[in-house]
Design a protein around this motif. Structure first.
Motif, mmCIF file in Angstrom:
data_model
loop_
_atom_site.group_PDB
_atom_site.id
_atom_site.type_symbol
_atom_site.label_atom_id
_atom_site.label_comp_id
_atom_site.label_asym_id
_atom_site.label_seq_id
_atom_site.Cartn_x
_atom_site.Cartn_y
_atom_site.Cartn_z
ATOM 1 N N CYS A 53 4.272 2.027 2.828
ATOM 2 C CA CYS A 53 5.651 2.343 3.222
ATOM 3 C C CYS A 53 5.810 3.828 3.514
ATOM 4 O O CYS A 53 6.502 4.213 4.456
ATOM 5 C CB CYS A 53 6.632 1.924 2.124
ATOM 6 S SG CYS A 53 6.866 0.145 1.988
ATOM 7 N N ALA A 77 9.410 -3.292 5.707
ATOM 8 C CA ALA A 77 9.845 -3.087 4.329
ATOM 9 C C ALA A 77 11.110 -2.250 4.355
ATOM 10 O O ALA A 77 11.228 -1.298 5.125
ATOM 11 C CB ALA A 77 8.768 -2.384 3.513
ATOM 12 N N TYR A 79 13.244 -0.012 1.733
ATOM 13 C CA TYR A 79 13.101 0.523 0.389
ATOM 14 C C TYR A 79 14.012 1.717 0.176
ATOM 15 O O TYR A 79 14.436 2.376 1.112
ATOM 16 C CB TYR A 79 11.640 0.877 0.082
ATOM 17 C CG TYR A 79 11.068 2.048 0.843
ATOM 18 C CD1 TYR A 79 11.005 3.308 0.257
ATOM 19 C CD2 TYR A 79 10.573 1.900 2.128
ATOM 20 C CE1 TYR A 79 10.467 4.385 0.937
ATOM 21 C CE2 TYR A 79 10.030 2.966 2.814
ATOM 22 C CZ TYR A 79 9.978 4.210 2.216
ATOM 23 O OH TYR A 79 9.451 5.272 2.889
ATOM 24 N N TYR A 123 11.917 -2.229 -3.361
ATOM 25 C CA TYR A 123 11.121 -2.497 -2.160
ATOM 26 C C TYR A 123 11.310 -3.953 -1.769
ATOM 27 O O TYR A 123 11.045 -4.852 -2.568
ATOM 28 C CB TYR A 123 9.632 -2.233 -2.417
ATOM 29 C CG TYR A 123 9.308 -0.767 -2.538
ATOM 30 C CD1 TYR A 123 8.805 -0.061 -1.453
ATOM 31 C CD2 TYR A 123 9.517 -0.088 -3.732
ATOM 32 C CE1 TYR A 123 8.515 1.285 -1.560
ATOM 33 C CE2 TYR A 123 9.233 1.261 -3.845
ATOM 34 C CZ TYR A 123 8.735 1.940 -2.750
ATOM 35 O OH TYR A 123 8.458 3.273 -2.848
#
Length: 177
Positions: A53, A77, A79, A123
């Motif tokens: 990430c 993702a 997050y 996440y």
């Protein structure tokens, strides 16, 4: 015209925004034809995913708030400190209950919390949905009708049985619309 939905929390304003994406017929057909198997689920442990990430290209968000990054051709993702397990549960519930010909909700593959840097960071690893953000297209009547239809459909998704107001699976309510 097809619509996809992602709920983003803007760090500079304490409110939730519905982020609609316009999907072309080709994108929609590809999503419907795609079959997700266990091979689509990232194999790395959480530490490796965190590192991925941090190196992945930013799709949305900012360095001071929640971020959405592209991990692969099929995965993104989301997050940040404003990403919570309740969001993942709500998205899983919506994915299972929406009519995908009206509203497409990305499939959730994994959620985890990390506290290794001293603060909790959530996440959420999910399916990448190609398309054009609604704020990048002309606001013609077809686009507005598709958004109206999607919001109306979303409001008609039944709550889980024996459920009290709040997130799916209990937990704290966060944000507002």
């Amino acid at each position: 015209m097809y619509i996809s939905l992602e709920v983003l929390r803007r760090s500079n304003a304490l409110k939730l925004y519905l982020c609609f994406t316009v999907l072309t017929s080709e994108h929609y057909d590809n999503l419907n034809m795609a079959t997700h198997t266990d091979s689509d689920i990232p194999e790395p442990d959480n530490t490796a995913l965190i590192q991925m990430c941090q190196r992945a290209p930013l799709i949305a968000g900012s360095s001071f708030g929640n971020r959405i990054v592209r991990l692969s051709d099929t995965l993104v993702a989301k997050y940040g400190m404003g990403v919570w397990r309740e969001e993942a549960r709500n998205q899983e519930y919506a994915y299972a209950h929406v009519d995908k010909s009206i509203l497409y909700v990305p499939r959730v593959f994994r959620y985890f919390d990390d506290i290794s840097q001293g603060s909790r960071v959530g996440y959420l690893v999910m399916e990448y949905v190609p398309g054009t953000p609604l704020d990048s297209v002309d606001a013609d009547s077809d686009a507005m009708m598709a958004v109206t239809r999607a919001v109306k459909h979303l409001s008609r998704i039944p709550a889980p049985k024996s459920h009290v107001p709040g997130p799916v699976g209990q937990g704290a309510s966060r944000g507002y619309l």
